[in-house]
Design a protein around this motif. Structure first.
Motif, PDB file in Angstrom:
ATOM      1  N   ASN A  72     -20.520  18.909  -2.444  1.00  0.00           N
ATOM      2  CA  ASN A  72     -20.003  17.550  -2.608  1.00  0.00           C
ATOM      3  C   ASN A  72     -18.758  17.314  -1.761  1.00  0.00           C
ATOM      4  O   ASN A  72     -18.594  16.242  -1.159  1.00  0.00           O
ATOM      5  N   THR A  73     -17.870  18.311  -1.734  1.00  0.00           N
ATOM      6  CA  THR A  73     -16.655  18.199  -0.923  1.00  0.00           C
ATOM      7  C   THR A  73     -16.997  18.045   0.552  1.00  0.00           C
ATOM      8  O   THR A  73     -16.452  17.183   1.251  1.00  0.00           O
ATOM      9  N   THR A  75     -19.808  17.002   1.830  1.00  0.00           N
ATOM     10  CA  THR A  75     -20.504  15.731   2.050  1.00  0.00           C
ATOM     11  C   THR A  75     -19.511  14.585   2.175  1.00  0.00           C
ATOM     12  O   THR A  75     -19.626  13.734   3.078  1.00  0.00           O
ATOM     13  N   GLN A  76     -18.510  14.570   1.302  1.00  0.00           N
ATOM     14  CA  GLN A  76     -17.509  13.506   1.342  1.00  0.00           C
ATOM     15  C   GLN A  76     -16.727  13.534   2.654  1.00  0.00           C
ATOM     16  O   GLN A  76     -16.538  12.493   3.303  1.00  0.00           O
ATOM     17  N   LYS A  77     -16.295  14.715   3.036  1.00  0.00           N
ATOM     18  CA  LYS A  77     -15.517  14.833   4.271  1.00  0.00           C
ATOM     19  C   LYS A  77     -16.399  14.584   5.504  1.00  0.00           C
ATOM     20  O   LYS A  77     -15.936  14.053   6.515  1.00  0.00           O
ATOM     21  N   ASN A  79     -18.949  12.501   5.559  1.00  0.00           N
ATOM     22  CA  ASN A  79     -19.122  11.048   5.617  1.00  0.00           C
ATOM     23  C   ASN A  79     -17.895  10.365   6.204  1.00  0.00           C
ATOM     24  O   ASN A  79     -18.010   9.391   6.972  1.00  0.00           O
ATOM     25  N   ALA A  80     -16.714  10.858   5.822  1.00  0.00           N
ATOM     26  CA  ALA A  80     -15.475  10.292   6.365  1.00  0.00           C
ATOM     27  C   ALA A  80     -15.398  10.521   7.870  1.00  0.00           C
ATOM     28  O   ALA A  80     -14.977   9.626   8.629  1.00  0.00           O
TER      29      ALA A  80
END
Length: 208
Positions: A72-73, A75-77, A79-80
């Protein structure tokens, strides 16, 4: 990152040869000898061990949580980073930068962001691999210690692992899996934190 969890499930039970006396376990599978040689052998089903040994189940849940959190971490980074790349490309196409130097500065920042993400991914993978190795070692030690005590009474010449088709055929009378699982679970004492976490998870499940 799931590959590290899968590797944790591929335990190898080594051959055990012990001949001292010890207390008997509750369940006593029939003694079996290899015909002709007089060698007393047994085997343990690895898949059953992983799904029924409480320590293995608890640790597998822990590893899965770590893996999901890491994914999840990332994926978030990720996407950013993709959003930053898209924004940069859009401004570049629309002449949105005041100067070439400004564009190069933004591009350099994106490259640093990408490098940071790659470093983070490597660190999280190493942490999960280290945790998986720790689990493998603890599981192996737990099993070996139990089998040494168990075999003082049983006196098997070999105790083999059965995982997938690594043993093409084995008579069911050689199977001591359930006896081993029962003995391991009797010995297993989860830490106070693990016990509290497990109770909390059970309460959440009840509320759903």
């Amino acid at each position: 990152m799931k590959k590290y969890i899968l590797s944790a499930l591929a335990i190898a039970l080594t051959m055990t040869s012990c001949n001292n006396a010890s207390p008997k376990m509750d369940e006593q599978p029939a003694a079996a000898s290899a015909s002709g040689e007089g060698i007393k052998i047994a085997y343990v089903e690895v898949d059953s061990l992983m799904t029924q040994y409480t320590f293995a189940k608890d640790y597998t849940v822990t590893l899965e949580k770590k893996s999901n959190n890491a994914r999840n971490t990332l994926t978030q980074k990720g996407n950013a980073l993709q959003a930053a790349v898209n924004n940069f490309q859009q401004k570049l196409n629309n002449n949105g930068f005041q100067s070439r130097e400004q564009a190069e500065g933004v591009q350099a920042a994106i490259q640093r962001q990408q490098a940071d993400l790659q470093q983070l991914q490597a660190r999280l993978e190493n942490e999960l691999a280290s945790e998986t190795a720790k689990f493998n070692e603890a599981l192996r030690d737990s099993l070996n210690n139990f089998l040494q005590a168990y075999n003082k009474d049983k006196k098997y010449d070999m105790i083999l692992s059965k995982a997938g088709d690594n043993i093409l055929y084995a008579n069911k009378r050689f199977d001591i899996t359930q006896d081993v699982i029962n003995g391991l679970n009797k010995r297993y004492k989860p830490s106070a934190k693990k016990a509290d976490d497990k109770k909390a998870e059970e309460k959440k499940a009840d509320k759903k």
